[in-house]
Scaffold this active site. Structure first.
Site, PDB file in Angstrom:
ATOM      1  N   GLU A  89      18.077  -8.901  45.389  1.00  0.00           N
ATOM      2  CA  GLU A  89      16.629  -8.776  45.242  1.00  0.00           C
ATOM      3  C   GLU A  89      15.949  -8.919  46.600  1.00  0.00           C
ATOM      4  O   GLU A  89      14.907  -9.556  46.725  1.00  0.00           O
ATOM      5  CB  GLU A  89      16.083  -9.840  44.274  1.00  0.00           C
ATOM      6  CG  GLU A  89      16.833  -9.893  42.948  1.00  0.00           C
ATOM      7  CD  GLU A  89      16.217 -10.833  41.935  1.00  0.00           C
ATOM      8  OE1 GLU A  89      15.815 -10.360  40.873  1.00  0.00           O
ATOM      9  OE2 GLU A  89      16.122 -12.045  42.219  1.00  0.00           O
TER      10      GLU A  89
ATOM     11  N   CYS B  81      10.347 -13.785  34.950  1.00  0.00           N
ATOM     12  CA  CYS B  81       9.409 -14.227  35.992  1.00  0.00           C
ATOM     13  C   CYS B  81       8.203 -13.306  36.127  1.00  0.00           C
ATOM     14  O   CYS B  81       7.089 -13.759  36.422  1.00  0.00           O
ATOM     15  CB  CYS B  81      10.132 -14.327  37.332  1.00  0.00           C
ATOM     16  SG  CYS B  81      11.090 -12.864  37.769  1.00  0.00           S
TER      17      CYS B  81
HETATM   18  O1  FUB Z   1      14.370 -17.154  41.170  1.00  0.00           O
HETATM   19  C1  FUB Z   1      13.156 -17.169  40.468  1.00  0.00           C
HETATM   20  C2  FUB Z   1      12.664 -15.756  40.264  1.00  0.00           C
HETATM   21  O2  FUB Z   1      13.594 -15.039  39.477  1.00  0.00           O
HETATM   22  C3  FUB Z   1      12.544 -14.949  41.523  1.00  0.00           C
HETATM   23  O3  FUB Z   1      11.332 -15.057  42.168  1.00  0.00           O
HETATM   24  C4  FUB Z   1      12.780 -13.581  41.028  1.00  0.00           C
HETATM   25  O4  FUB Z   1      13.120 -12.689  42.051  1.00  0.00           O
HETATM   26  C5  FUB Z   1      13.878 -13.770  40.022  1.00  0.00           C
HETATM   27  O5  FUB Z   1      15.111 -13.816  40.653  1.00  0.00           O
HETATM   28 ZN    ZN Z   2       9.680 -11.367  38.868  1.00  0.00          ZN
END
Ligand code: FUB
Ligand code: ZN
Length: 633
Positions: free
Chosen positions: A304, A397
């Site tokens: 990510e 999230c």
């Molecule tokens: O790790 C917490 C949240 O979940 C992150 O901000 C997102 O990218 C997802 O991985």
């Molecule tokens: Zn998110």
């Protein structure tokens, strides 16, 4: 009529060195109003049920000893879904008190309070799954990340309702964190940072809310301990290099951006020149080398994270919705700190494209990743990283993050300083700051006319109305009384200084001719392609508008003009851009997908009319292919 909440997510402290102070906007009509209504009437009200069925509320009850069963969910940060929803609901209540929503917020606040441990610690995963073990896995544990979201929710609740319940819980947790974390020699047991920044910007805001300096100091400590190998020295969690020495954004995009929001906050509150320089440098590097056309950020699915400079893929673009949101949060802090319009240029691009695409038009389905292309025949496995809208995610999230930004959006649109009022984003409604109120009337982004009427003004002194002229705009005109100006536009601002009287009117005309945009040649993924844009909107083709085939064979004819067609019937009412193109004859699928360059250049095809729709509205009809970047030959 919604009323403005007294302060939004960023309220500067008394000693802040910001160029601008946030002003308040009431959004009354137009695209943002419509989409915020969907957020208020559909997305936010559905939150409690979704949090119930996903198990988040059950986990809180379990931690409080008020239920039996197993922990539900796969991640140590599932509590943040609850906190982000609470924050969204709190901002919403600040604009419009509502009994049912208040009851939900009270009930869920009660669950959060009951789950908290006597010393202030709170994380249902560690309390229930890890046998109460704490801070043993700072790289992945997210305990402080969760604290950060709790703090932000509590501040929203306090600012919107004046009530202390959630803030009490958050302060107790913050005090606990403050008693545990500190630099070597501080006497605190742990010198450490969280693998996912978030608590830092939250602590700065807690300082602003309470006036307690130690929260600001704690935030500064956390920011500066990144990059010293406390988490193993990985770029993924911004631990490879100290922020002050970094030359480009790197690692997990959301983590990087929340950390930078905190750096901007700290530079604002403390005047720290090193952090300010780092924030400015990294913002510049990010926008010039790592930002997708939609404002989306993040090039890789696997971590990510950001890619290399100019590594901006299309179908594999990550562009997490949360990263778009974090980018808006960081850029707004930079806009306030520096007074520069370019930060609000990026906010506009991100809001209208990378952010708005994150939720369906009906407010019920979400995108976590926001690709710039879906190929013909793409079969999607579904799940969190799907290129199809999904009702909720295992890692949820993004949806409540969208809800909280929508619900607080009016705080990102205007500012004030000793010289007057600055309008960063154009809406129908009112902008108020420092004893000045200006009313806006516009059908932006569909039309480029913005009529502004002074409603409230100091009688006896001149002040400046500053209007942001978007970076994409090549044709700007403003009428003020009998006079018409085309500038000067200085650093993105068109400034009008007058002794204003109530009723004075200014009409801003922003040319919205559709345009073809090409990328820097170093973006290999889109070489030979152009994208259609109009005003702040990025456009895309969707298969559903092009019967008789897919989109992999489409070529745009750049020699023919683009036409604009408003379609009130389509996708909630959008302006489409119609272009001429060809459907190329694709070679038969052979064993080898290459030809000589000469053979490849002789491909003809049938003429086809192309209909481009705003990117934000894609994936609201039947599944099919989509593309933003269009081959030209
Ligand atoms: O790790 C917490 C949240 O979940 C992150 O901000 C997102 O990218 C997802 O991985
Ligand atoms: Zn998110």
């Amino acid at each position: 009529m919604p009323r403005p909440s007294p302060a939004g997510p960023v309220r500067l402290g008394p000693d802040a060195r910001a160029a601008l102070r946030p002003a308040v906007t009431v959004i009354e009509a137009g695209l943002w109003h419509t989409r915020r209504e969907v957020n208020a009437r559909t997305s936010i009200p559905q939150g409690p049920e979704l949090l119930e069925s996903a198990g988040n509320l059950h986990n809180l009850r379990l931690a409080a000893g008020a239920a039996e069963g197993e922990f539900k969910g796969a991640y140590p940060f599932v509590d943040t879904d609850v906190y982000k929803w609470l924050e969204a609901a709190a901002w919403q209540l600040g604009q419009e008190p509502a009994e049912e929503l208040t009851a939900d917020v009270d009930r869920i606040t009660g669950l959060v309070a009951a789950a908290q441990q006597p010393d202030g610690y709170l994380n249902t995963w560690f309390q229930l799954v890890k046998g109460g073990e704490r801070y043993q896995d700072l790289r992945w544990g997210h305990e402080l990340y969760c604290a950060g979201h709790l703090i932000q929710a509590a501040i929203a609740h306090h600012r919107s309702t004046g009530r202390p319940e959630l803030l009490d819980v958050a302060r107790k947790f913050a005090d606990h964190v403050d008693s545990v974390f500190g630099p070597p020699g501080s006497g605190k047991p742990i010198d450490g940072i969280d693998g996912h920044p978030e608590v830092e910007t939250a602590l700065v805001e807690l300082y602003r809310e309470t006036g307690e300096r130690r929260y600001l100091d704690l935030a500064a400590y956390f920011v500066d301990r990144h990059g010293h190998g406390l988490l193993g020295g990985e770029a993924y969690c911004q631990d490879r290099v100290p922020l002050r020495e970094a030359t480009n954004v790197e690692g997990h995009a959301v983590r990087q951006l929340y950390l930078l929001a905190a750096a901007a906050d700290l530079a604002t509150e403390t005047g720290d020149a090193g952090l300010r320089a780092a924030s400015e440098r990294l913002w510049q590097a990010m926008t010039t080398t790592k930002t997708h056309l939609t404002g989306g950020l993040g090039a890789h699915h696997e971590e990510e994270d950001f890619g290399d400079p100019y590594e901006l893929p299309n179908e594999r673009a990550y562009c997490e919705t949360c990263a778009a949101i974090a980018s808006v949060q960081w850029s707004w802090r930079m806009a306030l700190l520096t007074g520069e319009a370019r930060y609000s240029d990026l906010i506009e691009r991100t809001l209208f494209n990378g952010f708005l695409a994150g939720v369906s038009l009906d407010g019920e389905r979400w995108l976590y990743v926001n690709p710039l292309q879906v190929r013909d025949g793409h079969t999607d496995p579904g799940g969190d990283q799907s290129a199809r809208r999904t009702r909720w995610f295992r890692c949820a999230c993004c949806p409540p993050n969208v809800m909280r930004l929508f619900a607080s959006l009016e705080h990102y649109l205007a500012s004030a300083d000793d010289d007057g009022l600055q309008i960063h984003q154009y809406v129908t409604g009112s902008y108020t700051g420092e004893g000045i109120t200006v009313r806006g009337e516009t059908d932006y982004p569909w039309h480029g006319t913005v009529a502004l009427t002074v409603e409230e003004t100091p009688a006896d002194r001149p002040w400046t109305l500053s209007l942001r002229v978007p970076q994409w705009c090549r044709d700007v005109r403003v009428r003020c009384g009998e006079e018409t100006y085309e500038g000067p536009v200085t650093d993105g601002w068109l400034r009008l200084e007058r002794t204003w009287a109530p009723g004075d009117r200014v009409v801003l005309e922003l040319g919205l001719e559709p345009r073809l945009t090409a990328a820097d040649p170093r973006v290999d993924a889109v070489r030979g392609c152009v994208a259609i844009e109009r005003g702040p909107l990025v456009y895309c083709l969707e298969q559903v508008d092009h019967p008789g085939g897919g989109l992999d064979d489409i070529v745009l004819d750049t020699s023919r003009p683009l036409a604009v067609k408003h379609r009130p019937d389509l996708l909630g009412g959008v302006t489409t851009v119609v272009a001429a193109g060809r459907r190329r004859h694709l070679p038969d699928a052979g064993w080898w997908p290459y030809a000589t360059a000469d053979e490849a250049s002789h491909q003809d095809g049938e003429p086809i009319e192309l209909t481009a729709v705003p990117y934000y509205a894609w994936a609201n009809r039947e599944d099919g292919s989509m593309r933003v970047w269009l081959p030209t030959s």
